[in-house]
Design a protein around this motif. Sequence first.
Motif, PDB file in Angstrom:
ATOM      1  N   VAL A 123       0.960  -1.464  -0.042  1.00  8.33           N
ATOM      2  CA  VAL A 123      -0.130   0.328   0.210  1.00  8.33           C
ATOM      3  C   VAL A 123       0.763   0.886  -0.198  1.00  8.33           C
ATOM      4  O   VAL A 123       0.710   2.158  -0.731  1.00  8.33           O
ATOM      5  CB  VAL A 123      -0.716   0.290   0.945  1.00  8.33           C
ATOM      6  CG1 VAL A 123      -1.744   1.400   1.339  1.00  8.33           C
ATOM      7  CG2 VAL A 123      -2.231  -1.034   0.121  1.00  8.33           C
ATOM      8  N   SER A 124       1.848   0.993   0.560  1.00  6.79           N
ATOM      9  CA  SER A 124       2.704   2.224   0.611  1.00  6.79           C
ATOM     10  C   SER A 124       4.174   2.617  -0.388  1.00  6.79           C
ATOM     11  O   SER A 124       3.951   3.769  -0.577  1.00  6.79           O
ATOM     12  CB  SER A 124       3.703   2.595   2.053  1.00  6.79           C
ATOM     13  OG  SER A 124       4.986   1.220   1.685  1.00  6.79           O
TER      14      SER A 124
ATOM     15  N   LYS B  65      -1.397   0.171  -7.095  1.00  4.11           N
ATOM     16  CA  LYS B  65      -2.983   0.290  -7.532  1.00  4.11           C
ATOM     17  C   LYS B  65      -3.544  -1.475  -6.951  1.00  4.11           C
ATOM     18  O   LYS B  65      -4.647  -1.333  -6.199  1.00  4.11           O
ATOM     19  CB  LYS B  65      -2.727   0.499  -8.607  1.00  4.11           C
ATOM     20  CG  LYS B  65      -3.105   2.514  -8.959  1.00  4.11           C
ATOM     21  CD  LYS B  65      -3.738   2.032 -10.514  1.00  4.11           C
ATOM     22  CE  LYS B  65      -3.481   3.513 -10.574  1.00  4.11           C
ATOM     23  NZ  LYS B  65      -2.853   3.948 -11.951  1.00  4.11           N
TER      24      LYS B  65
ATOM     25  N   LYS C 127      -4.345  -1.509  -2.750  1.00  5.61           N
ATOM     26  CA  LYS C 127      -5.238  -0.866  -2.669  1.00  5.61           C
ATOM     27  C   LYS C 127      -6.722  -1.144  -2.886  1.00  5.61           C
ATOM     28  O   LYS C 127      -7.283  -1.110  -2.110  1.00  5.61           O
ATOM     29  CB  LYS C 127      -5.130   0.518  -3.034  1.00  5.61           C
ATOM     30  CG  LYS C 127      -3.639   1.367  -2.364  1.00  5.61           C
ATOM     31  CD  LYS C 127      -3.485   3.168  -2.730  1.00  5.61           C
ATOM     32  CE  LYS C 127      -2.296   3.045  -2.522  1.00  5.61           C
ATOM     33  NZ  LYS C 127      -2.106   4.377  -3.192  1.00  5.61           N
ATOM     34  N   SER C 128      -6.626  -1.704  -4.601  1.00  3.07           N
ATOM     35  CA  SER C 128      -8.348  -2.012  -4.836  1.00  3.07           C
ATOM     36  C   SER C 128      -8.342  -3.300  -4.111  1.00  3.07           C
ATOM     37  O   SER C 128      -9.340  -3.838  -4.071  1.00  3.07           O
ATOM     38  CB  SER C 128      -7.950  -2.985  -5.933  1.00  3.07           C
ATOM     39  OG  SER C 128      -7.272  -3.611  -6.418  1.00  3.07           O
TER      40      SER C 128
ATOM     41  N   PRO D 216      -7.956  -5.589   2.324  1.00  2.00           N
ATOM     42  CA  PRO D 216      -6.786  -6.252   2.869  1.00  2.00           C
ATOM     43  C   PRO D 216      -7.157  -7.789   3.751  1.00  2.00           C
ATOM     44  O   PRO D 216      -7.575  -7.763   4.173  1.00  2.00           O
ATOM     45  CB  PRO D 216      -6.496  -5.040   4.253  1.00  2.00           C
ATOM     46  CG  PRO D 216      -7.921  -4.072   3.508  1.00  2.00           C
ATOM     47  CD  PRO D 216      -8.725  -4.690   3.189  1.00  2.00           C
TER      48      PRO D 216
END
Length: 323
Positions: free
Chosen positions: A226-227, A231, A234-235, A238
């Motif tokens: 994520v860091s 993409k 992030k999509s 988690p």
Amino acid sequence: MTVEYISLQPSGDKMPLIGFGCWKIDPNDGAETIYNAIKVGYRLIDSASNYKNEKAIGRGINMAIDEGIVKREDLFVTTKLWSTYHKKEHVRPALEKQLEELGLDYVDMFLVHFPLPLKHVPIEERYPPGWYQNNDEPVITLDRAPMHECWGAMEKLVEAGLTRNIGVSNFNVQLLMDMLTYANIKPSLLQVELHPYLQQEHLVNWVQSQGIAVTAYSSFGPTSFVSTGSKRAKSVEPLFENPTVKDIAAKYNRAPSQVALRWSLERNVAVVPKSLNVDRMKMNLEALNWKMDEEDVQAINQLDMGLRFNDPMVNAQKLPLFY
Ligand SMILES: NC(=O)c1ccc[n+]([C@@H]2O[C@H](COP(=O)([O-])OP(=O)(O)OC[C@H]3O[C@@H](n4cnc5c(N)ncnc54)[C@H](OP(=O)(O)O)[C@@H]3O)[C@@H](O)[C@H]2O)c1
């Protein structure tokens, strides 16, 4: 009973099943982070030239040794040959430079980081050089550096006592099968991205059947990416929010992170979680010394999506290395 080490072939060395990952550790607080990791009980440090922090990692290791927390022989230090040093004449100078940065006489494991022969960048010109050959232009240039020559130079490092074991990272079965036709010292270890969203069952089973140990990297799946602005990371849901992982964690009164690590350990796959936080460092070490029921391993096996996050095709490099 929980196995805490994997015996490596051919050396017979014992590699801890849990190590400490060094990617994205800031050189400014790297020494303290590694010192803390050793102090809370980590005995394997997973480093690489391309993490651009080896001087700090080495300072942390040597602080712990100087304070008598560990002896050098209690530690298992892994590092990796960066892709710009695959030509046979560049392999030994690359490890010597890394040993100088780490402040060590030898490492326990030296891995070919990627099966990717990048054009050489002299150490005195730029170190560590990163993915691109020209600082100004993000272009990948390949070198004529065949793996059988690179591997021959890796074997000489064992004979010279600069590393106790040699292995590979990010290799697939095809490449390993080819290597086994010429290796005098076969790879002791394969390190690959492995987590519930990318399980690579056939790769793991075949590699282990050859007597080659497997280490999972990025065991927490999207968490680490994520860091990096990924993409893909992030999509996706988690990993620690996944209902199956959360339910299993609740059943054992454990954290979802411990379930992710334990799932690997149940496959006899080593892990190298990274954390900057001392409480989370300890929490991750506690993935040892308990068992997960087979039905829970099977439930996590259902989460596979074949989803790779460390993919130079979707990252800035636009390189289809895994296709
Ligand atoms: N061979 C290769 O090509 C390759 C590629 C990638 C990685 N690796 C190796 O594998 C290591 C591990 O992979 P990784 O660094 O990508 O990621 P990771 O260990 O899967 O995840 C690290 C992330 O999870 C967080 N975290 C750690 N413990 C946690 C916990 N108990 N609960 C919640 N969050 C937690 C960390 O944040 P905090 O730091 O804030 O805790 C960090 O954001 C690397 O450091 C590196 O040594 C190798």
